[in-house]
Design a protein around this motif. Structure first.
Motif, PDB file in Angstrom:
ATOM      1  N   TYR A  48       0.769  -1.170  -0.028  1.00 50.08           N
ATOM      2  CA  TYR A  48       0.016  -0.079   0.011  1.00 50.08           C
ATOM      3  C   TYR A  48       0.883   1.342  -0.038  1.00 50.08           C
ATOM      4  O   TYR A  48       0.538   2.264  -0.571  1.00 50.08           O
ATOM      5  N   VAL A  66      -3.793   7.717   0.935  1.00 50.31           N
ATOM      6  CA  VAL A  66      -3.821   6.630   1.816  1.00 50.31           C
ATOM      7  C   VAL A  66      -4.698   7.374   2.985  1.00 50.31           C
ATOM      8  O   VAL A  66      -5.494   6.548   3.694  1.00 50.31           O
ATOM      9  N   PHE A 106      -5.347   0.905  -4.360  1.00 47.32           N
ATOM     10  CA  PHE A 106      -4.223   0.178  -4.834  1.00 47.32           C
ATOM     11  C   PHE A 106      -4.395  -0.685  -6.095  1.00 47.32           C
ATOM     12  O   PHE A 106      -3.653  -0.468  -7.007  1.00 47.32           O
ATOM     13  N   ILE A 157      -8.735   1.755   0.766  1.00 49.13           N
ATOM     14  CA  ILE A 157      -7.151   1.692   0.496  1.00 49.13           C
ATOM     15  C   ILE A 157      -7.137   0.676  -0.582  1.00 49.13           C
ATOM     16  O   ILE A 157      -6.041   0.922  -1.456  1.00 49.13           O
ATOM     17  N   ALA A 158      -7.710  -0.589  -0.292  1.00 53.53           N
ATOM     18  CA  ALA A 158      -7.073  -1.707  -1.280  1.00 53.53           C
ATOM     19  C   ALA A 158      -7.803  -1.464  -2.695  1.00 53.53           C
ATOM     20  O   ALA A 158      -7.150  -1.874  -3.552  1.00 53.53           O
TER      21      ALA A 158
END
Length: 504
Positions: free
Chosen positions: A318, A327, A338, A334-335
């Motif tokens: 991340y 972030v 990414f 957040i994933a």
């Protein structure tokens, strides 16, 4: 379950190798729910019990039940929230390392209890055995905690968030909650009406989750290591990657912006604990596990090693790929950010977030599976209304009553009006859980010195248990020392989760 006559002498003499033979004898004389033991007859009631559902869980199923509970929404949702709370990558990663160490100490605590008392019920069984007086106090304490705070709302919310993100739907909060409620309802029906199918589905989703985290970590490291010579990546997502100078942090920059506040660190470490929670999930269903003591020791330690390695790789991935400002503002997504940066709009924006959503659904399944059985054990004590009905396995051979008891508070939490409900749920669950940790820790010390006759196939490292106790006590005090950011919400804003936990 073992008979109440002439069994207590076996307690200290029974070795781990003998549990299965005892269980095979018990399987012919399994006590029905209608013939509950007297709650005071604890000493004779701690031998391994064969569930009315049978010992059907193999090592593989036990591992999936454990690792799927641990690898829930935490690693896909909490890193961004934690970084926003503590301000710097250095402090955030330090908390993840500290959390892994403390998770081991907590696991050792539940391992000693679980191997010593290899029965379903988890902390309920251990506290009832340890604290006999005042009568019923620990039973009611654990029952209240389990029923009012034993919900799976957080992963249902993450499922809805990632489904919205994947299909580019800018829906309302009501719509998200409706999806979350629908998921929980479907899973409850599957476990209630199709018990064996539910186990197979959660096993399958558990392996998907493990594969997802491995793939995510490997892809992040691969892109960072090879991107200078790989600008022609087929999905052409390289333009979305941050400039290379953003990846080369200095040591000072790594810690820049750190918020060294007791309150901020406490709420963050509770979220880390949440990400590691579930290592003792199999303790709740030991009556259904083949060779319970040996399986418990190997499954839980393997799950901790798996989770620690995957969390370390995922956090590094991340921070290497997603700019720090993004972030901090990513919340639970957040994933998703990414995946979009690494794989572009088609695969990264749609397919992989759907996989994350399915992983969250898998977590809901294993939590529902285990907590329904814990609720069934609580009902079997006779201390809650309709206990005979709620402890029954009719009509589908599943813990229907335990599923209903689990379903109702989860639905209430999902439907209440709230702001950042995800973080609040994690903080309330984590705070109340520290009370149980303190009780178990002191209880283990007491049993070590007062009950040396008990057979202990596994012994926890006592200084580690002491550290776990100290941290738990500090976390109980921490909300009353909020950070400046928490004070902006008002005094009640920083301490609200603690007050709710104390009230429960």
């Amino acid at each position: 379950m073992a008979s109440n006559t002439d069994t207590s002498p076996l307690l200290s003499a029974t070795s781990g190798a003998d549990y299965e033979s005892i269980s095979s004898v018990e399987s012919n004389t399994v006590r029905t729910h209608e013939s509950k033991p007297a709650p005071s007859d604890v000493e004779a009631d701690v031998l391994p019990e064969v569930s009315t559902l049978g010992r059907t869980l193999t090592w593989r199923s036990a591992y999936i039940i454990t690792i799927s509970r641990v690898l829930g929404s935490g690693i896909f949702a909490t890193p961004g929230v934690i970084l926003a709370s503590v301000g710097s990558p250095g402090l955030a990663l330090t908390l993840w390392i500290v959390g892994a160490i403390l998770a081991y100490f907590g696991l050792a605590l539940s391992l000693e209890y679980g191997c010593m008392l290899p029965r379903s019920g988890g902390s309920k069984t251990y506290l009832e055995f340890t604290y006999r007086k005042p009568k019923y106090l620990t039973s009611i304490l654990v029952a209240t905690h389990s029923i009012l705070l034993g919900f799976t709302a957080s992963n249902c919310i993450v499922f809805a968030q990632y489904m919205y993100f994947a299909f580019r739907v800018d829906g309302t909060e009501t719509g998200r909650k409706a999806i979350a409620v629908a998921l929980l309802t479907l899973i409850t029906l599957i476990h209630a009406c199709f018990r064996q199918a539910g186990i197979k589905i959660q096993d399958f989703l558990g392996w998907i989750k493990i594969a997802m985290i491995v793939f995510m970590s490997a892809s992040g490291i691969f892109v960072v290591l090879f991107r200078p010579d790989q600008r022609d990546i087929r999905h052409a997502a390289a333009d979305l990657l941050p400039p290379s100078d953003e990846l080369n942090w200095t040591w000072a920059g790594f810690w820049a912006g750190s918020i060294w506040s007791f309150g901020a660190i406490a709420t963050s470490i509770l979220k880390v604990f949440y990400s590691f929670s579930g290592l003792s999930n199999i303790n709740n269903v030991l009556n259904e596990v083949k060779d319970p003591v040996r399986t418990l020791k190997s499954v839980t330690l393997a799950s901790l090693a798996t989770a620690s390695a995957m969390y370390a790789l995922a956090n590094v991935a991340y921070l290497l790929v997603v700019p720090l400002d993004e972030v901090k503002t990513s919340g639970e997504l957040i994933a998703a950010l990414f995946f979009t940066r690494v794989f572009g709009e088609t695969v990264g924006r749609t397919f992989l977030p759907v996989m994350v959503a399915l992983s969250a659904a898998g977590n809901v399944m294993v939590v529902t599976f285990a907590l329904a059985r814990l609720n069934q054990e609580i009902a079997r004590t006779g201390l809650i209304p309709l206990s005979k009905l709620l402890s029954s396995t009719k009509p589908f051979g599943s813990p229907m009553g335990g599923l209903i008891v689990h379903y109702i508070p989860s639905i209430l939490v999902l439907t209440i009006p709230s702001g950042d409900v995800y973080s609040f749920i994690l903080e309330v669950e984590g705070y109340a859980g520290q009370v149980i940790t303190v009780a178990l820790g002191f209880g283990l010390f007491w049993l070590r010195f007062k009950r040396k006759d008990l057979h202990r196939p596994y012994k926890a490292f006592l200084p580690g248990v002491g550290i776990q106790l100290t941290v738990a006590l500090a976390l109980l005090l921490a909300p009353f020392f909020p950070s400046e950011k928490q004070k902006e919400k008002g005094w009640l804003g920083g301490v609200a989760y603690a007050l709710v936990g104390i009230a429960v």
